[in-house]
Motif scaffolding. Structure first.
Motif, PDB file in Angstrom:
ATOM      1  N   SER A 109       0.854  -1.180   0.000  1.00  0.00           N
ATOM      2  CA  SER A 109       0.000   0.000   0.000  1.00  0.00           C
ATOM      3  C   SER A 109       0.893   1.234   0.000  1.00  0.00           C
ATOM      4  N   ASP A 110       0.816   2.019  -1.066  1.00  0.00           N
ATOM      5  CA  ASP A 110       1.643   3.221  -1.193  1.00  0.00           C
ATOM      6  C   ASP A 110       0.764   4.455  -1.346  1.00  0.00           C
ATOM      7  N   ILE A 111       1.099   5.502  -0.606  1.00  0.00           N
ATOM      8  CA  ILE A 111       0.410   6.774  -0.765  1.00  0.00           C
ATOM      9  C   ILE A 111       1.042   7.490  -1.955  1.00  0.00           C
ATOM     10  N   ASN A 112       0.251   7.711  -2.996  1.00  0.00           N
ATOM     11  CA  ASN A 112       0.723   8.352  -4.219  1.00  0.00           C
ATOM     12  C   ASN A 112       0.732   9.865  -4.060  1.00  0.00           C
ATOM     13  N   SER A 113      -0.370  10.413  -3.477  1.00  0.00           N
ATOM     14  CA  SER A 113      -0.455  11.854  -3.280  1.00  0.00           C
ATOM     15  C   SER A 113      -1.504  12.168  -2.221  1.00  0.00           C
ATOM     16  N   TYR A 114      -1.470  13.426  -1.762  1.00  0.00           N
ATOM     17  CA  TYR A 114      -2.337  13.900  -0.685  1.00  0.00           C
ATOM     18  C   TYR A 114      -2.499  15.398  -0.904  1.00  0.00           C
ATOM     19  N   TYR A 115      -3.743  15.875  -1.028  1.00  0.00           N
ATOM     20  CA  TYR A 115      -3.928  17.292  -1.325  1.00  0.00           C
ATOM     21  C   TYR A 115      -5.325  17.780  -0.941  1.00  0.00           C
ATOM     22  N   HIS A 116      -5.422  19.100  -0.754  1.00  0.00           N
ATOM     23  CA  HIS A 116      -6.695  19.753  -0.471  1.00  0.00           C
ATOM     24  C   HIS A 116      -7.547  19.681  -1.731  1.00  0.00           C
ATOM     25  N   PHE A 117      -8.823  19.336  -1.571  1.00  0.00           N
ATOM     26  CA  PHE A 117      -9.687  19.069  -2.720  1.00  0.00           C
ATOM     27  C   PHE A 117     -11.126  19.456  -2.360  1.00  0.00           C
ATOM     28  N   ALA A 118     -11.337  20.739  -2.014  1.00  0.00           N
ATOM     29  CA  ALA A 118     -12.672  21.198  -1.611  1.00  0.00           C
ATOM     30  C   ALA A 118     -13.691  20.876  -2.695  1.00  0.00           C
ATOM     31  N   ASP A 119     -14.883  20.473  -2.278  1.00  0.00           N
ATOM     32  CA  ASP A 119     -15.943  20.112  -3.207  1.00  0.00           C
ATOM     33  C   ASP A 119     -16.620  21.383  -3.718  1.00  0.00           C
ATOM     34  N   PRO A 120     -16.560  21.669  -5.017  1.00  0.00           N
ATOM     35  CA  PRO A 120     -17.129  22.918  -5.539  1.00  0.00           C
ATOM     36  C   PRO A 120     -18.660  22.950  -5.484  1.00  0.00           C
ATOM     37  N   ASP A 121     -19.297  21.794  -5.513  1.00  0.00           N
ATOM     38  CA  ASP A 121     -20.763  21.772  -5.513  1.00  0.00           C
ATOM     39  C   ASP A 121     -21.343  22.041  -4.120  1.00  0.00           C
ATOM     40  N   SER A 122     -20.849  21.311  -3.129  1.00  0.00           N
ATOM     41  CA  SER A 122     -21.396  21.462  -1.771  1.00  0.00           C
ATOM     42  C   SER A 122     -20.615  22.475  -0.945  1.00  0.00           C
ATOM     43  N   ARG A 123     -19.442  22.876  -1.440  1.00  0.00           N
ATOM     44  CA  ARG A 123     -18.525  23.776  -0.736  1.00  0.00           C
ATOM     45  C   ARG A 123     -18.002  23.143   0.558  1.00  0.00           C
ATOM     46  N   ALA A 124     -18.094  21.819   0.628  1.00  0.00           N
ATOM     47  CA  ALA A 124     -17.580  21.084   1.788  1.00  0.00           C
ATOM     48  C   ALA A 124     -16.072  20.968   1.687  1.00  0.00           C
ATOM     49  N   GLU A 125     -15.425  20.956   2.830  1.00  0.00           N
ATOM     50  CA  GLU A 125     -13.971  20.793   2.866  1.00  0.00           C
ATOM     51  C   GLU A 125     -13.616  19.314   2.807  1.00  0.00           C
ATOM     52  N   ARG A 126     -12.613  18.996   2.035  1.00  0.00           N
ATOM     53  CA  ARG A 126     -12.139  17.617   1.945  1.00  0.00           C
ATOM     54  C   ARG A 126     -10.691  17.611   1.475  1.00  0.00           C
ATOM     55  N   TYR A 127     -10.023  16.534   1.819  1.00  0.00           N
ATOM     56  CA  TYR A 127      -8.690  16.238   1.318  1.00  0.00           C
ATOM     57  C   TYR A 127      -8.769  14.913   0.604  1.00  0.00           C
ATOM     58  N   GLN A 128      -7.977  14.764  -0.438  1.00  0.00           N
ATOM     59  CA  GLN A 128      -7.954  13.508  -1.176  1.00  0.00           C
ATOM     60  C   GLN A 128      -6.592  12.852  -1.028  1.00  0.00           C
ATOM     61  N   ILE A 129      -6.635  11.546  -0.795  1.00  0.00           N
ATOM     62  CA  ILE A 129      -5.438  10.720  -0.703  1.00  0.00           C
ATOM     63  C   ILE A 129      -5.529   9.699  -1.817  1.00  0.00           C
ATOM     64  N   VAL A 130      -4.536   9.644  -2.684  1.00  0.00           N
ATOM     65  CA  VAL A 130      -4.498   8.656  -3.757  1.00  0.00           C
ATOM     66  C   VAL A 130      -3.585   7.518  -3.303  1.00  0.00           C
ATOM     67  N   VAL A 131      -4.126   6.308  -3.322  1.00  0.00           N
ATOM     68  CA  VAL A 131      -3.431   5.131  -2.823  1.00  0.00           C
ATOM     69  C   VAL A 131      -3.257   4.121  -3.943  1.00  0.00           C
ATOM     70  N   ASN A 132      -2.037   3.630  -4.096  1.00  0.00           N
ATOM     71  CA  ASN A 132      -1.755   2.561  -5.045  1.00  0.00           C
ATOM     72  C   ASN A 132      -1.530   1.268  -4.258  1.00  0.00           C
ATOM     73  N   LEU A 133      -2.252   0.213  -4.654  1.00  0.00           N
ATOM     74  CA  LEU A 133      -2.142  -1.067  -3.977  1.00  0.00           C
ATOM     75  C   LEU A 133      -1.583  -2.125  -4.915  1.00  0.00           C
ATOM     76  N   VAL A 134      -0.987  -3.146  -4.326  1.00  0.00           N
ATOM     77  CA  VAL A 134      -0.612  -4.345  -5.067  1.00  0.00           C
ATOM     78  C   VAL A 134      -1.351  -5.497  -4.381  1.00  0.00           C
ATOM     79  N   ILE A 135      -2.151  -6.217  -5.174  1.00  0.00           N
ATOM     80  CA  ILE A 135      -2.965  -7.298  -4.637  1.00  0.00           C
ATOM     81  C   ILE A 135      -2.589  -8.602  -5.319  1.00  0.00           C
ATOM     82  N   ASN A 136      -2.304  -9.607  -4.511  1.00  0.00           N
ATOM     83  CA  ASN A 136      -2.059 -10.953  -5.024  1.00  0.00           C
ATOM     84  C   ASN A 136      -3.382 -11.696  -5.049  1.00  0.00           C
ATOM     85  N   GLU A 137      -3.789 -12.125  -6.213  1.00  0.00           N
ATOM     86  CA  GLU A 137      -5.102 -12.805  -6.332  1.00  0.00           C
ATOM     87  C   GLU A 137      -4.926 -14.281  -6.557  1.00  0.00           C
TER      88      GLU A 137
END
Length: 112
Positions: free
Chosen positions: A84-112
């Motif tokens: 599990s690797d964190i690719n990025s992390y940034y402020h990402f306020a929602d323009p429609d609801s004007r709610a505050e949020r942050y987004q974390i992009v995660v890259n996973l490797v899964i053995n199936e």
């Protein structure tokens, strides 16, 4: 394995209010999980997830995201998730609801 469901269950077990969509009614603080891409081969997949930390203020959304990062880095404790690797992390306020949020992009490797 449905990776969105797996991560949502993991986060709920950690005490977050996590779901695939914005809940209705909307709580003061919650987390959404969305599969945004990845690649797939025989016996291995590399999904990319967007994890969004929503809250009433930018500061509280940032704190929630910071806590999430700590727990998301430990996703490999789950069966089948090798990395599990964190690719990025940034402020990402929602323009429609004007709610505050942050987004974390995660890259996973899964053995199936």
């Amino acid at each position: 394995m449905n990776i969105e469901t797996t991560v949502i269950e993991y986060l709920n077990d950690k005490g977050y209010c996590a779901s695939a969509s914005v809940p209705d009614p909307r709580p003061d603080e919650f987390v959404t999980v969305e599969l945004t891409g990845g690649n797939y081969e025989v016996n291995i997949s590399r999904p990319t997830l967007a994890i969004q930390a929503w809250s009433k203020t930018r500061l509280s959304a940032s704190v929630l995201a910071g806590n999430l990062i700590t727990d998301l880095q430990k996703l490999n404790v789950l069966s089948g998730i090798a990395r599990s690797d964190i690719n990025s992390y940034y402020h990402f306020a929602d323009p429609d609801s004007r709610a505050e949020r942050y987004q974390i992009v995660v890259n996973l490797v899964i053995n199936e």
